[in-house]
Design an enzyme around this catalytic site. Sequence first.
Site, PDB file in Angstrom:
ATOM      1  N   TYR A 338       0.838  -1.207   0.000  1.00  0.00           N
ATOM      2  CA  TYR A 338       0.000   0.000   0.000  1.00  0.00           C
ATOM      3  C   TYR A 338       0.874   1.259   0.000  1.00  0.00           C
ATOM      4  CZ  TYR A 338      -3.719   3.171   1.638  1.00  0.00           C
ATOM      5  OH  TYR A 338      -4.624   4.208   1.772  1.00  0.00           O
ATOM      6  N   LYS A 342       1.084   4.235  -2.781  1.00  0.00           N
ATOM      7  CA  LYS A 342       0.714   5.626  -2.481  1.00  0.00           C
ATOM      8  C   LYS A 342       1.912   6.567  -2.649  1.00  0.00           C
ATOM      9  CE  LYS A 342      -3.633   4.938  -1.570  1.00  0.00           C
ATOM     10  NZ  LYS A 342      -4.655   5.475  -2.487  1.00  0.00           N
TER      11      LYS A 342
HETATM   12  P1  NAD Z   1     -13.331   2.514   0.964  1.00  0.00           P
HETATM   13  O1  NAD Z   1     -12.829   1.114   0.987  1.00  0.00           O
HETATM   14  O2  NAD Z   1     -14.393   2.905   1.927  1.00  0.00           O
HETATM   15  O3  NAD Z   1     -13.840   2.862  -0.519  1.00  0.00           O
HETATM   16  C1  NAD Z   1     -13.072   2.580  -1.653  1.00  0.00           C
HETATM   17  C2  NAD Z   1     -13.991   2.485  -2.873  1.00  0.00           C
HETATM   18  O4  NAD Z   1     -13.164   2.182  -4.005  1.00  0.00           O
HETATM   19  C3  NAD Z   1     -15.038   1.382  -2.738  1.00  0.00           C
HETATM   20  O5  NAD Z   1     -16.323   1.872  -3.099  1.00  0.00           O
HETATM   21  C4  NAD Z   1     -14.541   0.332  -3.720  1.00  0.00           C
HETATM   22  O6  NAD Z   1     -15.591  -0.458  -4.294  1.00  0.00           O
HETATM   23  C5  NAD Z   1     -13.842   1.196  -4.757  1.00  0.00           C
HETATM   24  N1  NAD Z   1     -12.898   0.413  -5.541  1.00  0.00           N
HETATM   25  C6  NAD Z   1     -11.980  -0.481  -5.074  1.00  0.00           C
HETATM   26  N2  NAD Z   1     -11.341  -1.066  -6.108  1.00  0.00           N
HETATM   27  C7  NAD Z   1     -11.872  -0.539  -7.236  1.00  0.00           C
HETATM   28  C8  NAD Z   1     -11.634  -0.760  -8.610  1.00  0.00           C
HETATM   29  N3  NAD Z   1     -10.748  -1.664  -9.029  1.00  0.00           N
HETATM   30  N4  NAD Z   1     -12.350  -0.051  -9.527  1.00  0.00           N
HETATM   31  C9  NAD Z   1     -13.274   0.846  -9.117  1.00  0.00           C
HETATM   32  N5  NAD Z   1     -13.542   1.092  -7.810  1.00  0.00           N
HETATM   33  C10 NAD Z   1     -12.850   0.406  -6.889  1.00  0.00           C
HETATM   34  O7  NAD Z   1     -12.036   3.431   1.099  1.00  0.00           O
HETATM   35  P2  NAD Z   1     -11.885   4.933   1.661  1.00  0.00           P
HETATM   36  O8  NAD Z   1     -11.487   4.858   3.076  1.00  0.00           O
HETATM   37  O9  NAD Z   1     -13.059   5.750   1.285  1.00  0.00           O
HETATM   38  O10 NAD Z   1     -10.580   5.394   0.841  1.00  0.00           O
HETATM   39  C11 NAD Z   1     -10.660   6.102  -0.378  1.00  0.00           C
HETATM   40  C12 NAD Z   1      -9.254   6.428  -0.828  1.00  0.00           C
HETATM   41  O11 NAD Z   1      -8.570   7.148   0.195  1.00  0.00           O
HETATM   42  C13 NAD Z   1      -8.399   5.197  -1.122  1.00  0.00           C
HETATM   43  O12 NAD Z   1      -7.543   5.472  -2.202  1.00  0.00           O
HETATM   44  C14 NAD Z   1      -7.592   5.044   0.145  1.00  0.00           C
HETATM   45  O13 NAD Z   1      -6.384   4.344  -0.066  1.00  0.00           O
HETATM   46  C15 NAD Z   1      -7.359   6.496   0.515  1.00  0.00           C
HETATM   47  N6  NAD Z   1      -7.038   6.704   1.938  1.00  0.00           N
HETATM   48  C16 NAD Z   1      -7.969   6.458   2.913  1.00  0.00           C
HETATM   49  C17 NAD Z   1      -7.635   6.687   4.237  1.00  0.00           C
HETATM   50  C18 NAD Z   1      -8.607   6.477   5.372  1.00  0.00           C
HETATM   51  O14 NAD Z   1      -8.258   6.736   6.517  1.00  0.00           O
HETATM   52  N7  NAD Z   1      -9.834   6.022   5.120  1.00  0.00           N
HETATM   53  C19 NAD Z   1      -6.354   7.150   4.566  1.00  0.00           C
HETATM   54  C20 NAD Z   1      -5.442   7.389   3.540  1.00  0.00           C
HETATM   55  C21 NAD Z   1      -5.809   7.172   2.228  1.00  0.00           C
END
Ligand code: NAD
Length: 433
Positions: A338, A342
């Site tokens: 991951y 990133k």
């Molecule tokens: P989440 O898991 O709640 O949502 C992710 C969404 O992406 C889901 O709806 C999933 O179906 C979709 N997805 C996954 N693979 C896919 C694909 N191949 N094609 C199309 N859609 C796809 O995640 P989140 O917490 O909302 O995170 C969103 C973004 O923010 C991600 O890139 C994550 O790495 C990043 N992020 C989140 C956090 C956190 O604390 N939640 C921290 C740092 C970064």
Amino acid sequence: MADRYRSFTGTAPGRFLTRRLGLPQPAALERRALSGGLLHLTAGPSGLDLAPVLARTGLGPDDAGRPAAVVLDATGVRDVDTLAEVHAALHPVVRSVATSGRVVVLGAPLDPTDHHQAAVQQALEGFTRSLGKEIGRGRTVNLVRVTDADVLAAESTLRFLLSPASAYVSGQVIEVGAADVPVTAPDDQDLPLAGRTALVTGAARGIGAAVAETLAGRGARVVVLDVPGAEEEARGLAECLGGSALALDITAAGAGERIAAALPGGLDVLVHNAGITRDRRLVNMPADRWSSVLDVNLASVLRTTDALLAAGAVNRGGRIVATASIAGLAGNAGQTNYSASKAGIVGLVRSLAPRARAEHGVTVNAVAPGFIETKMTAAVPLLIREAGRRMNSLAQGGLPVDVAETTAWLAHPASGAVNGQVVRVCGQSLLGA
Ligand code: NAD
């Protein structure tokens, strides 16, 4: 998931107990309206005419001695003597900044021909980050380096940082470059994205859904893209927002071409938000866990960006916002895959941004969320989750809307001078730079 600790510290016994034990005191962050006026200070001689820009932030002058926002123009600081004016300006007022208030320091680019100027302008970075760590009470401190004497280029950034929209953005250094693409002021400040099309990947839930809602709220016609398995949620959200849904696995061959075909009028805002985690320490990580994370989080972003730019499907004046993570900046045990993906986003943004602007008139930036309250973080084991929430200057997790508001600022038509930036939405996490 509710932050029970923050609720507890909001009660009288909770406050008493946690203070006695020296535990963190997270303040309730103000995400609707800042209360109080604006105090404009200067250190050193400044050539910037900030007054008209600050007048348009909607904050009046502070006449109560309790400013909601302080802007310190330190662009003219060139030596250690004038650096003392930074201390002289802020020392008497910092205590009086309102709860959830904002401090924004304006700096200049480091002058490669003057190491005294470079030293003290770099000093502003350490100053800002330290003040962010000590100021408390939900207040934020950020540094904006203005590389163009035309301060209008920085207007959208100042408006964002001096508003409740930046509640979870602190300790950041943001460079606002020369406005060599037109910095278009939108006709309608409330609906700056009216008439624009925004595509958000992974938008059926979590941060992506909040981004789609926020961009639609600013007037964009939103396309909610998610995997076919999440089509029902994507369609439901798209209907609520008056947009459309696109059921597509972003890793599928030809995904970029399919997006371009689905949007004959092109795209104005492209938000690469879809992301997955498949955590394991490297010693236990099979190749498929590595490749699936790299494919969704990085390779598909590279492929679709290339395909859409090559097809001319991102309109001039367009905005690309990719999603990094503080794990990509700091590293995290169990997340070599991951974090690599990133960190890769950061490299992509830094390399592509100048070329995308020169060749396509498109900006490329990234948001790097810290601990954001979503299903992804709700799945984290309790103790690690609690540590993630508290290990930042605001002592709490952020909300999806915090990332969404940051994205909306980067997507704003007037943010053309913000390019190649990686902006952390992490409450100034202790992890990473
Ligand atoms: P989440 O898991 O709640 O949502 C992710 C969404 O992406 C889901 O709806 C999933 O179906 C979709 N997805 C996954 N693979 C896919 C694909 N191949 N094609 C199309 N859609 C796809 O995640 P989140 O917490 O909302 O995170 C969103 C973004 O923010 C991600 O890139 C994550 O790495 C990043 N992020 C989140 C956090 C956190 O604390 N939640 C921290 C740092 C970064």
